[in-house]
Scaffold this motif. Structure first.
Motif, PDB file in Angstrom:
ATOM      1  N   ALA A 147       0.833  -1.207   0.000  1.00 56.75           N
ATOM      2  CA  ALA A 147       0.000   0.000   0.000  1.00 56.75           C
ATOM      3  C   ALA A 147       0.865   1.254   0.000  1.00 56.75           C
ATOM      4  CB  ALA A 147      -0.916   0.009   1.219  1.00 56.75           C
ATOM      5  N   VAL A 148       0.261   2.358  -0.455  1.00 52.07           N
ATOM      6  CA  VAL A 148       0.933   3.657  -0.527  1.00 52.07           C
ATOM      7  C   VAL A 148       0.390   4.555   0.574  1.00 52.07           C
ATOM      8  CG1 VAL A 148       1.394   5.690  -1.958  1.00 52.07           C
ATOM      9  CG2 VAL A 148       1.192   3.423  -3.025  1.00 52.07           C
ATOM     10  N   VAL A 149       1.295   5.189   1.312  1.00 50.44           N
ATOM     11  CA  VAL A 149       0.937   6.104   2.395  1.00 50.44           C
ATOM     12  C   VAL A 149       1.484   7.494   2.071  1.00 50.44           C
ATOM     13  CG1 VAL A 149       1.224   6.654   4.845  1.00 50.44           C
ATOM     14  CG2 VAL A 149       0.911   4.270   4.116  1.00 50.44           C
ATOM     15  N   ALA A 150       0.635   8.516   2.183  1.00 52.57           N
ATOM     16  CA  ALA A 150       1.049   9.900   1.911  1.00 52.57           C
ATOM     17  C   ALA A 150       0.417  10.823   2.941  1.00 52.57           C
ATOM     18  CB  ALA A 150       0.627  10.313   0.506  1.00 52.57           C
ATOM     19  N   LEU A 151       0.978  12.020   3.084  1.00 59.90           N
ATOM     20  CA  LEU A 151       0.394  13.007   3.996  1.00 59.90           C
ATOM     21  C   LEU A 151      -0.921  13.515   3.412  1.00 59.90           C
ATOM     22  CD1 LEU A 151       3.521  15.106   5.046  1.00 59.90           C
ATOM     23  CD2 LEU A 151       2.431  13.203   6.275  1.00 59.90           C
ATOM     24  N   LYS A 152      -1.883  13.712   4.289  1.00 68.45           N
ATOM     25  CA  LYS A 152      -3.198  14.197   3.854  1.00 68.45           C
ATOM     26  C   LYS A 152      -3.060  15.548   3.150  1.00 68.45           C
ATOM     27  CE  LYS A 152      -5.592  11.939   7.720  1.00 68.45           C
ATOM     28  NZ  LYS A 152      -6.309  12.168   9.003  1.00 68.45           N
ATOM     29  N   GLY A 153      -3.811  15.725   2.086  1.00 67.08           N
ATOM     30  CA  GLY A 153      -3.802  16.986   1.366  1.00 67.08           C
ATOM     31  C   GLY A 153      -2.680  17.157   0.380  1.00 67.08           C
ATOM     32  N   SER A 154      -1.752  16.200   0.330  1.00 60.90           N
ATOM     33  CA  SER A 154      -0.623  16.293  -0.598  1.00 60.90           C
ATOM     34  C   SER A 154      -1.042  15.831  -1.988  1.00 60.90           C
ATOM     35  CB  SER A 154       0.544  15.427  -0.113  1.00 60.90           C
ATOM     36  OG  SER A 154       0.193  14.051  -0.164  1.00 60.90           O
ATOM     37  N   LYS A 155      -0.206  16.152  -2.961  1.00 58.77           N
ATOM     38  CA  LYS A 155      -0.466  15.706  -4.331  1.00 58.77           C
ATOM     39  C   LYS A 155      -0.518  14.187  -4.407  1.00 58.77           C
ATOM     40  CE  LYS A 155       1.572  15.658  -8.977  1.00 58.77           C
ATOM     41  NZ  LYS A 155       2.727  16.103  -9.812  1.00 58.77           N
ATOM     42  N   PRO A 218      -1.242  -3.916   6.342  1.00 64.31           N
ATOM     43  CA  PRO A 218      -1.455  -3.782   7.788  1.00 64.31           C
ATOM     44  C   PRO A 218      -0.556  -2.724   8.427  1.00 64.31           C
ATOM     45  CG  PRO A 218      -1.434  -6.077   7.171  1.00 64.31           C
ATOM     46  CD  PRO A 218      -0.966  -5.310   5.967  1.00 64.31           C
ATOM     47  N   THR A 219       0.698  -2.649   7.972  1.00 67.58           N
ATOM     48  CA  THR A 219       1.601  -1.625   8.499  1.00 67.58           C
ATOM     49  C   THR A 219       1.106  -0.235   8.118  1.00 67.58           C
ATOM     50  OG1 THR A 219       3.508  -3.113   8.452  1.00 67.58           O
ATOM     51  CG2 THR A 219       3.976  -0.757   8.437  1.00 67.58           C
ATOM     52  N   ALA A 220       0.561  -0.100   6.907  1.00 60.80           N
ATOM     53  CA  ALA A 220       0.012   1.194   6.477  1.00 60.80           C
ATOM     54  C   ALA A 220      -1.117   1.643   7.393  1.00 60.80           C
ATOM     55  CB  ALA A 220      -0.483   1.084   5.035  1.00 60.80           C
ATOM     56  N   PHE A 221      -1.972   0.714   7.775  1.00 58.48           N
ATOM     57  CA  PHE A 221      -3.072   1.061   8.682  1.00 58.48           C
ATOM     58  C   PHE A 221      -2.539   1.489  10.044  1.00 58.48           C
ATOM     59  CE2 PHE A 221      -5.952  -0.855   5.647  1.00 58.48           C
ATOM     60  CZ  PHE A 221      -7.132  -0.165   5.867  1.00 58.48           C
ATOM     61  N   TYR A 222      -1.496   0.804  10.535  1.00 57.06           N
ATOM     62  CA  TYR A 222      -0.945   1.178  11.827  1.00 57.06           C
ATOM     63  C   TYR A 222      -0.262   2.540  11.763  1.00 57.06           C
ATOM     64  CZ  TYR A 222       1.474   1.173  16.231  1.00 57.06           C
ATOM     65  OH  TYR A 222       1.917   1.531  17.487  1.00 57.06           O
ATOM     66  N   GLN A 236      -4.026   0.494  -2.341  1.00 58.04           N
ATOM     67  CA  GLN A 236      -3.224  -0.723  -2.348  1.00 58.04           C
ATOM     68  C   GLN A 236      -3.037  -1.198  -3.790  1.00 58.04           C
ATOM     69  OE1 GLN A 236      -5.293  -4.337  -0.950  1.00 58.04           O
ATOM     70  NE2 GLN A 236      -7.166  -3.115  -0.805  1.00 58.04           N
ATOM     71  N   PHE A 237      -1.935  -1.928  -4.012  1.00 60.31           N
ATOM     72  CA  PHE A 237      -1.658  -2.465  -5.329  1.00 60.31           C
ATOM     73  C   PHE A 237      -2.358  -3.810  -5.521  1.00 60.31           C
ATOM     74  CE2 PHE A 237       2.146   0.157  -4.494  1.00 60.31           C
ATOM     75  CZ  PHE A 237       2.128   0.964  -5.632  1.00 60.31           C
ATOM     76  N   GLU A 238      -2.705  -4.114  -6.769  1.00 64.27           N
ATOM     77  CA  GLU A 238      -3.200  -5.440  -7.082  1.00 64.27           C
ATOM     78  C   GLU A 238      -2.030  -6.421  -7.019  1.00 64.27           C
ATOM     79  OE1 GLU A 238      -6.769  -5.327 -10.208  1.00 64.27           O
ATOM     80  OE2 GLU A 238      -4.925  -4.443 -11.025  1.00 64.27           O
ATOM     81  N   ASN A 239      -2.344  -7.688  -6.711  1.00 64.05           N
ATOM     82  CA  ASN A 239      -1.292  -8.704  -6.749  1.00 64.05           C
ATOM     83  C   ASN A 239      -0.836  -8.909  -8.182  1.00 64.05           C
ATOM     84  OD1 ASN A 239      -1.045  -9.484  -3.994  1.00 64.05           O
ATOM     85  ND2 ASN A 239      -3.020 -10.515  -4.143  1.00 64.05           N
ATOM     86  N   ARG A 240       0.455  -9.007  -8.357  1.00 62.31           N
ATOM     87  CA  ARG A 240       1.005  -9.191  -9.702  1.00 62.31           C
ATOM     88  C   ARG A 240       0.774 -10.621 -10.183  1.00 62.31           C
ATOM     89  NH1 ARG A 240       7.036  -6.822  -9.152  1.00 62.31           N
ATOM     90  NH2 ARG A 240       6.918  -7.883  -7.163  1.00 62.31           N
ATOM     91  N   GLY A 241       0.272 -10.749 -11.419  1.00 63.78           N
ATOM     92  CA  GLY A 241       0.070 -12.068 -12.002  1.00 63.78           C
ATOM     93  C   GLY A 241      -1.059 -12.855 -11.385  1.00 63.78           C
ATOM     94  N   GLY A 242      -1.854 -12.209 -10.533  1.00 67.59           N
ATOM     95  CA  GLY A 242      -2.984 -12.903  -9.921  1.00 67.59           C
ATOM     96  C   GLY A 242      -2.599 -13.824  -8.778  1.00 67.59           C
ATOM     97  N   THR A 243      -1.314 -13.937  -8.493  1.00 68.27           N
ATOM     98  CA  THR A 243      -0.856 -14.807  -7.404  1.00 68.27           C
ATOM     99  C   THR A 243      -0.676 -13.986  -6.137  1.00 68.27           C
ATOM    100  OG1 THR A 243       0.336 -16.195  -8.976  1.00 68.27           O
ATOM    101  CG2 THR A 243       0.941 -16.413  -6.661  1.00 68.27           C
ATOM    102  N   PRO A 244      -1.301 -14.383  -5.037  1.00 66.89           N
ATOM    103  CA  PRO A 244      -1.165 -13.595  -3.813  1.00 66.89           C
ATOM    104  C   PRO A 244       0.275 -13.545  -3.320  1.00 66.89           C
ATOM    105  CG  PRO A 244      -2.746 -15.411  -3.512  1.00 66.89           C
ATOM    106  CD  PRO A 244      -2.136 -15.573  -4.852  1.00 66.89           C
ATOM    107  N   GLU A 245       0.696 -12.382  -2.884  1.00 67.04           N
ATOM    108  CA  GLU A 245       1.984 -12.277  -2.202  1.00 67.04           C
ATOM    109  C   GLU A 245       1.788 -12.832  -0.806  1.00 67.04           C
ATOM    110  OE1 GLU A 245       4.979  -8.829  -0.471  1.00 67.04           O
ATOM    111  OE2 GLU A 245       3.505  -8.304  -2.001  1.00 67.04           O
TER     112      GLU A 245
END
Length: 292
Positions: A147-155, A218-222, A236-245
């Motif tokens: 997942a991607v985490v950014a400061l609120k209101g940022s680009k 989960p770390t992103a949520f924390y 969050q990103f989709e799993n690549r190739g349909g295989t779960p990481e």
């Protein structure tokens, strides 16, 4: 002069015994265990595995031990998803909490080539073919997305797709699949900032050195709920190739314990233990927008 009948019988008997001895000597014999080989390690006899220290199970993780994987930076406490999983696996292998020894091993070193000092490592290490060249993995104990985490209101916080992230300054911890997703999926116009620890990545985000960081969901949520409260999960990103990481327990390459540890993980999945632990410790990390 002919030998006496009794002497002939004795001679025939001697020849028979010699022939039998030779036959036995040439017949396949039961193999003796090789020096240093433990039958317990092969049979997964509970509490009697070929561990680093007899009667003990040595488990490694990094320091600090982040939430929600561990609670209060204390792997031995049994609290947090991975601490609970570690003790559940240990129990399946026949080692109670008092028989578990914790060891500190940096994230990158856990799956680097070379002999290990632990029986298994648990530290959000994703299973990959590249890493399998240097270490063994257990069956996966958790399906994860990045997942991607950014400061609120940022680009960066306004991104709705992977393409929207191409001109964003992204950062991630070295050696992680988080960094792989930046390099291989986003392919940003600027090289990713690489950090030795997630703590450093979070500090860089707060200080404006990067626009966003990539971590597991989960770390992103924390992070957004307890550590950088003016940050938000972009998606969050989709799993690549349909295989779960998947996260897997790391073992020495060719470890006699690998099959036993995998069986333990599979048993915990089948009886619902992994699901219960996940619900207890990761229940808040359930959903985020998908970046396509």
């Amino acid at each position: 002069m002919h030998p006496a009948p009794r002497a002939l019988c004795r001679a025939a008997a001697a020849v028979t015994v010699a022939l039998l001895a030779a036959a036995v000597g040439c017949a396949p014999q039961p193999e003796e265990p090789a020096a240093g080989t433990s039958s317990a390690g092969k049979t997964c006899e509970k509490g009697k595995l070929a561990t680093r220290t007899g009667g003990k199970l040595t488990i490694a993780t990094d320091e600090p031990a982040y939430e929600p994987w561990f609670k209060d930076d204390d792997p031995a406490g049994g609290k947090g998803f991975e601490s609970a999983v570690a003790y559940a696996v240990a129990g399946q292998l026949g080692y109670g909490k008092d028989k578990v020894v914790w060891q500190t091993v940096p994230f990158n070193k856990a799956f680097a080539p070379g002999e290990k000092t632990f029986d298994f490592d648990i530290n959000q290490v994703s299973i990959s073919d590249e890493r399998k060249k240097a270490v063994d993995f257990s069956a996966g104990y958790y399906d994860v997305r990045q997942a991607v985490v950014a400061l609120k209101g940022s680009k960066a916080a306004k991104a709705k797709s992977v393409a929207d992230l191409k001109d964003v300054k992204l950062g991630a911890q070295v050696g992680t699949t988080s960094l792989d997703y930046i390099d291989d999926v986003v392919r940003p116009t600027r090289a990713a900032a690489v950090f030795a620890k997630n703590d450093q990545a979070k500090s860089a985000l707060k200080n404006g050195q990067v626009d966003a960081i990539v971590v597991d969901l989960p770390t992103a949520f924390y992070i957004t709920g307890a550590e950088v409260t003016d940050a938000t999960i972009v998606g969050q990103f989709e799993n690549r190739g349909g295989t779960p990481e998947q996260f897997g327990l790391v073992l020495d390459k060719g470890s006699a314990l690998t099959s036993c540890v995998s069986r333990a993980v599979d048993a915990l999945r089948e009886d619902g233990t992994l699901a219960r632990i996940e619900k207890q410790w990761l229940s808040d990390a359930v959903d985020a927008p998908v970046l396509k």
